[in-house]
Design a protein around this motif. Structure first.
Motif, short mmCIF file in Angstrom:
data_model
loop_
_atom_site.label_atom_id
_atom_site.label_comp_id
_atom_site.label_asym_id
_atom_site.label_seq_id
_atom_site.Cartn_x
_atom_site.Cartn_y
_atom_site.Cartn_z
N THR B 13 -5.13 0.60 -4.02
CA THR B 13 -3.83 -0.18 -3.89
C THR B 13 -3.68 -1.53 -4.77
O THR B 13 -2.63 -1.84 -5.45
N ALA B 84 2.97 1.66 5.89
CA ALA B 84 2.86 3.07 6.13
C ALA B 84 3.51 3.47 7.12
O ALA B 84 4.12 3.00 8.15
N LYS B 85 3.44 4.72 7.20
CA LYS B 85 4.07 5.56 8.33
C LYS B 85 3.35 5.01 9.69
O LYS B 85 2.14 4.84 9.50
N LEU B 104 7.66 0.52 1.24
CA LEU B 104 6.92 1.68 1.95
C LEU B 104 5.78 2.48 1.04
O LEU B 104 5.92 2.69 0.05
N LYS B 105 4.97 3.03 1.76
CA LYS B 105 3.73 3.82 0.97
C LYS B 105 4.41 5.07 0.99
O LYS B 105 4.86 5.78 1.75
N PRO B 106 4.36 5.95 -0.14
CA PRO B 106 3.44 5.77 -1.20
C PRO B 106 4.14 4.86 -2.16
O PRO B 106 5.43 4.79 -2.05
N SER B 108 6.21 2.98 -4.63
CA SER B 108 7.25 3.34 -5.87
C SER B 108 7.18 2.11 -6.78
O SER B 108 7.47 1.07 -6.35
#
Lengths: 271, 121
Positions: B13, B84-85, B104-106, B108
């Motif tokens: 990341t 993340a979620k 948010l992940k992933p 963009s």
């Protein structure tokens, strides 16, 4: 650096070069966009002037009116062409931007994968890539056992249920995808079944698979970038996994041989 | 030159954020693996944007936002959190504590560039 320390593969540098070329191309496109916008402003202004001239002009002759109409038509045509060109540019810019993102992801993935020759670390990095770049929540990394011709999970995130004990190559969704060597996507698969099976290949030979069962945020579809990344990742992950395992095994053997050689050395003579 | 501090225990990341934000002009990067390391960097040098993950060992992103806001107001040091979620509550808490935005992940690239571009001075 000792000769045992892993070295970064040149693939990372090649990708960096591709990425930089992508960046230069984007900058060229941005300059082109600026030129087109400038051109459109010019054409718009000319068009407006011509329309005003036509409206305000005291038409002295039929010939003059015809000339003004022809000029107006010409300008309208040029305006339409510039607008179409601009739209085409916007489309190309969006494509290049997506391509750049894809390349950036691939560059990061490749650089990370080839930065180590420790099998555990490679597996960990594949997991990071699956979560951070692909957006997978439940997934498995499987490798082919050459002796049994079966696929065995080396790492599973989420439930174990999609990976039965003996996954034969050529059997079932996972085995078939690995046998054929082509990615399998089934975005309408029932919950718990693989949404995607990506064979890990080296020179067209399948050595394993990445299996995705669930995506983050309850998504069911893979976007174009994720699919592109997965297909490119398959080769890099396969090479990294296999080479790190080979390196580790050779390193173990080397240490054993070194220990034997140490034992064969004559003892120092007693004084 | 503007400084972006990327705080994440995942090197992948860290690298992705850095590779993406390199497209912005006049930006340099510092990295930290957890909140504690990030606070050390912040005490040492000025930072123009803090990008942080939530789940990290030693000191998580929420604690980091709380600590940062004791010293730096929102306008002086913008914070972008990456979540993340399953981190909806933490994300809400981070925003309430003074984070400026979240993605948010992933990750963009476009979203990250847009958010960072708006937050950077």
């Amino acid at each position: 650096m000792t000769d045992r320390e892993p070295r970064t593969f040149p693939k990372g540098e090649e990708l960096l070069d591709i990425l930089q070329r992508g960046r230069r191309f984007t900058e060229d496109l941005l300059a082109e966009n600026e030129r087109l916008r400038f051109q459109m402003v010019g054409v718009e202004s000319e068009l407006l002037k011509a329309q005003n001239a036509l409206a305000n002009a005291t038409v002295h002759s039929a010939e003059e009116a015809t000339q003004l109409r022809a000029r107006l038509e010409h300008l309208e045509k040029r305006y339409a062409e510039a607008a179409a060109e601009n739209q085409d540019f916007a489309q190309r810019y969006s494509e290049v931007s997506q391509e750049n993102e894809s390349l950036a992801n691939l560059y990061v993935a490749s650089h990370r994968l080839h930065s180590t020759l420790d099998p555990k670390e490679v597996t960990e990095i594949i997991c990071e890539i699956m979560v951070e770049l692909v957006g997978a929540e439940d997934f498995g990394i499987l490798l082919v056992d050459e002796r049994t011709n079966e696929l065995a999970p080396i790492r599973v995130e989420g439930p174990l249920q999609p990976y039965p004990p003996h996954i034969l190559i050529g059997k079932g969704v996972i085995g078939m995808a690995v046998a054929q060597g082509t990615p399998h996507y089934d975005e309408s698969a029932p919950e718990g079944a693989p949404l995607a099976v990506i064979p890990l290949q080296i020179k067209g030979h399948s050595v394993g698979a990445l299996v995705i069962v669930k995506l983050l945020h309850g998504k069911r579809r893979f976007d174009a970038i994720a699919k592109e990344l997965l297909s490119l990742l398959a080769g890099h992950a396969a090479t990294a996994l296999v080479s790190s395992r080979l390196y580790s095994s050779v390193d173990r053997k080397l240490r054993t041989i070194e220990s034997f050689l140490e034992l064969l050395k004559p003892l120092p003579a007693r004084a | 030159m503007r400084t972006v501090l990327i705080t994440d225990d995942s090197k992948t990341t860290q690298m992705l954020v850095q590779t993406t934000l390199q497209r912005l002009r006049d930006v340099q990067f510092r990295t930290a693996e957890n909140g504690r390391e990030a606070l050390t960097v912040l005490a040492r040098e000025p930072v123009d944007l803090l990008v942080t993950d939530i789940n990290m060992p030693e000191m998580d992103g929420i604690e980091l936002v709380r600590e940062v806001r004791k010293r730096h107001p929102r306008e002086k040091l913008p914070i972008l959190i990456i979540t993340a979620k399953g981190e909806e509550d933490a994300r809400g808490e981070g925003m309430a504590l003074g984070a400026n935005a979240y993605i948010l992940k992933p990750i963009s690239g476009r979203e990250l560039l847009q958010a960072a571009g708006q937050l950077l001075p």
